[in-house]
Design an enzyme around this catalytic site. Structure first.
Site, PDB file in Angstrom:
ATOM      1  N   ARG A 257       5.968 -13.328   9.534  1.00 52.15           N
ATOM      2  CA  ARG A 257       6.517 -11.994   9.318  1.00 52.15           C
ATOM      3  C   ARG A 257       7.964 -11.942   9.806  1.00 52.15           C
ATOM      4  O   ARG A 257       8.380 -12.740  10.650  1.00 52.15           O
ATOM      5  CB  ARG A 257       5.714 -10.948  10.093  1.00 52.15           C
ATOM      6  CG  ARG A 257       4.289 -10.821   9.699  1.00 52.15           C
ATOM      7  CD  ARG A 257       3.591  -9.748  10.505  1.00 52.15           C
ATOM      8  NE  ARG A 257       4.245  -8.441  10.340  1.00 52.15           N
ATOM      9  CZ  ARG A 257       3.756  -7.314  10.826  1.00 52.15           C
ATOM     10  NH1 ARG A 257       2.634  -7.317  11.533  1.00 52.15           N
ATOM     11  NH2 ARG A 257       4.384  -6.171  10.624  1.00 52.15           N
TER      12      ARG A 257
ATOM     13  N   GLU B 203       0.858  -1.178   0.000  1.00 50.06           N
ATOM     14  CA  GLU B 203       0.000   0.000   0.000  1.00 50.06           C
ATOM     15  C   GLU B 203       0.898   1.233   0.000  1.00 50.06           C
ATOM     16  O   GLU B 203       1.800   1.334   0.831  1.00 50.06           O
ATOM     17  CB  GLU B 203      -0.902   0.014   1.237  1.00 50.06           C
ATOM     18  CG  GLU B 203      -1.856   1.202   1.251  1.00 50.06           C
ATOM     19  CD  GLU B 203      -2.764   1.222   2.468  1.00 50.06           C
ATOM     20  OE1 GLU B 203      -3.528   2.195   2.617  1.00 50.06           O
ATOM     21  OE2 GLU B 203      -2.706   0.270   3.274  1.00 50.06           O
TER      22      GLU B 203
ATOM     23  N   LYS C 201       4.195   1.095   9.883  1.00 49.61           N
ATOM     24  CA  LYS C 201       4.306   2.307   9.068  1.00 49.61           C
ATOM     25  C   LYS C 201       3.646   3.497   9.755  1.00 49.61           C
ATOM     26  O   LYS C 201       4.114   4.633   9.626  1.00 49.61           O
ATOM     27  CB  LYS C 201       3.699   2.065   7.682  1.00 49.61           C
ATOM     28  CG  LYS C 201       4.610   1.293   6.756  1.00 49.61           C
ATOM     29  CD  LYS C 201       4.162   1.363   5.311  1.00 49.61           C
ATOM     30  CE  LYS C 201       2.966   0.514   5.039  1.00 49.61           C
ATOM     31  NZ  LYS C 201       2.632   0.470   3.594  1.00 49.61           N
TER      32      LYS C 201
END
Length: 616
Positions: free
Chosen positions: A315, A91, A325
């Site tokens: 992850r 994104e 983020k």
């Protein structure tokens, strides 16, 4: 092993001796041995990639279950004769960080390994947080890591198709327009232990839903007043299946489509369908999306479209590192760091500016493999792979960060000679350079003690040491300023010890670096340390904030370091080793009048010592 192993506790920190064992044991059903091979992604589009100095690199490849799964699908022709197709779908609401490096290496690397293709697709469905700056930075970072994409795609490319599919679901009685507020939707959804309740608007007619949804698209309603929801099962044990939102109203300008749309699809609706449009065979996601997979399949089945296979993996989490983020943006906005590319940031642009290499990052990621268990990896392990790579490619130079003048009293005044020094002892092809030597030198202030402590082997009165690649010297007196600080050390040298060895075979216990005082450049040197002082930056007492763990000593600026002349030709981004000091790179802030070097890492390798002690 693999998926069938007993799961570890979520968030478990792997001990040093377990890191490699776990990635091997849990990563594959076929092997527990690290095998060395050239990974295909090291060779992808290198000649066409001006942003990368990537070279083919032999690194240990840890088997992983993702590779096994894809290999089985290819063998069984699960997708017929179609090539393996993956995608990396960030994104564009921030800069990529080190955690994304693992996903990038897996998405691109595994596709390459099986002769497939990878798309770079931007999940640009949230116009309020997305910017072209982030789109550009993500493309730079992917290329810097050594990869290139088959197609550059955007979820916004598919807005028209996604809208038509939403209409199809409304016609089929599988979607409806809901007037509940966001808070009411949360209340109606229920809990993990209690079923949800139907919205009072759930049974609107197809005609009414179509009319309202078209009105939403036409901009007839304000933000937050209505949403389009899938009609599935409000009593489902999987909360993601309780009539999830498909579209919301957002009157905001999109960085690509402008004001064409005022309704935007939710990620859970757009993601799987975008995979389908691109014929993605293997859609690899991190473990938090495992509970969303039934929803993705539901949309695919209702629409009758190409079914991509989603596979979840662990992850990448590192100690002393924050990979949110939103919180990284907070650090930027509050001025805690100097932008997204601050060398203390875990962003790929930040660690690139600090001097980390893409080869070292890929080697690190390859060593981890892919598992079905989230854990935390010691940051020292990443540093170890960086040092290992930098040691092979960094050009050597001598630099004195905190200079103390050393005068060789018996060396001829006005004389300059040159000593030959290897540019990189690890690379015979790197050649040598000539370094000037003269009567007055600079040494590190910490390399001299007028009154030495026990076991201090560096320079002190009466102690003989080696000046690297030059001569043996013995200190005999000092000069001090008005405050009693030593400002100059006087010594004598042994002319017969040129090159750093004595004909009589006597030994010294210390070798020191130096620069000729008459042949130096001055530079600013920025010494970076970890941004957070706590291994878990989010470990704070009640009422605290992750900001409380920001390391106040994460940056030290040395204003007037003295560097040998060869470093005046340093190139931005190229790696250098200041001998006995650490690895450095030239910062983009540098000008012809003022060079600025960033410390990438000190020379000390904590992880190598951990491995040795643990017998790994």
């Amino acid at each position: 092993m693999g998926d069938q192993q007993r799961p570890l506790k979520s968030g478990q920190r792997f001990s040093p001796s377990e890191v490699f064992r776990l990635t091997l044991e849990r990563g594959s059903t076929s092997s527990t041995r690290v095998c060395t091979r050239t990974l295909p992604w090291n060779n992808r589009s290198m000649a066409d990639n001006p942003d990368s100095n990537v070279e083919t690199l032999e690194i240990p490849s840890t088997p992983n279950f993702l590779r096994d799964r894809i290999a089985e699908d290819v063998r069984a022709k699960k997708f017929g004769d179609a090539v393996v197709q993956t995608r990396f779908p960030p994104e564009p609401n921030g800069y990529l960080h080190i955690g994304h490096a693992k996903a990038i290496c897996l998405d691109f690397g595994l596709a390459d390994e099986f002769g497939g293709k990878t798309n770079l697709r931007f999940d640009d469905t949230n116009p309020e947080k997305e910017e072209q700056e982030y789109v550009d930075s993500i493309q730079r970072d992917v290329r810097w890591l050594g990869f290139d994409w088959e197609q550059l795609c955007y979820a916004s490319d598919y807005f028209g198709q996604l809208y038509e599919w939403a209409i199809q679901l409304i016609h089929a009685g599988k979607a409806y327009v809901d007037d509940l507020s966001a808070d009411e939707i949360r209340q109606y959804r229920g809990t993990l232990t209690e079923p949800g309740s139907d919205s009072p608007w759930r049974n609107r007619t197809v005609e009414e839903n179509l009319d309202l949804f078209m009105g939403m698209k036409a901009g007839e309603f304000p933000d937050g007043s209505r949403v389009l929801r899938a009609k599935i099962d409000m009593a489902s044990p999987n909360i993601n299946m309780r009539d999830p939102i498909m579209y919301r109203i957002v009157h905001a300008e999109h960085h690509r489509t402008g004001n064409e749309w005022c309704i935007y699809p939710m990620y859970d609706y757009a993601h799987g369908q975008s995979d389908s449009i691109e014929n993605v065979t293997h859609s690899m996601c991190t473990l938090e999306f495992a509970d969303h997979q039934p929803l993705y399949r539901w949309f695919v089945e209702q629409l009758g479209i190409f079914p991509s296979q989603q596979i979840e993996f662990d992850r990448l989490n590192l100690t002393y590192t924050l990979l949110s983020k939103r919180k990284l943006l907070q650090l930027v906005q509050e001025g805690r760091v100097n932008g997204w590319d601050d060398p203390r940031m875990p962003t790929l642009s930040g660690i690139r500016r600090r001097g980390f290499t893409p080869e070292g990052i890929r080697a690190f990621v390859a060593s981890l493999g892919a598992t079905r268990t989230n854990g935390i990896i010691d940051f020292e392990m990443l540093e170890h792979f960086q040092r290992d790579d930098l040691n092979k490619r960094a050009t050597r130079g001598m630099a004195v960060l905190r200079p103390l003048k050393l005068v060789i009293d018996n060396y001829p005044e006005g004389q300059t000679e040159y000593v030959e020094v290897a540019n990189n002892p690890e690379d015979s092809m790197a050649g040598t350079r000539q370094v000037p030597f003269s009567r007055e030198l600079y040494i590190e202030r910490e390399d001299f003690r007028e009154v030495p402590p026990p076991k201090y082997y560096r320079l002190s009165p009466g102690k003989e040491v080696r000046l690297r690649n030059a001569y043996f010297v013995v200190a005999h007196s000092v000069a001090k300023d008005a405050d009693g600080n030593v400002v100059e050390v006087h010594c004598t040298y042994d002319p017969a010890s040129r090159g750093g060895n004595s004909p009589d075979g006597r030994k010294v216990k210390s070798t020191m670096h130096w620069v000729s005082a008459a042949h130096v450049i001055s530079a600013e040197v920025r010494l970076y340390d970890k941004l957070f002082s706590n291994p878990n930056p989010q470990d704070v007492p009640d009422g605290g904030s992750f900001l409380d763990n920001v390391n106040p000593n994460s940056l030290e600026i040395v204003a007037h370091a003295k560097l040998e002349l060869s470093l005046a030709e340093a190139k931005v981004g190229a790696p250098y080793q200041f001998e006995r000091v650490g690895y450095f790179c030239l910062d983009p802030d540098s000008t012809a009048e003022k060079l600025v070097f960033n410390r990438t890492l000190p020379l000390k390798d904590t992880w190598a010592k951990i491995e040795k002690k643990a017998g790994a």
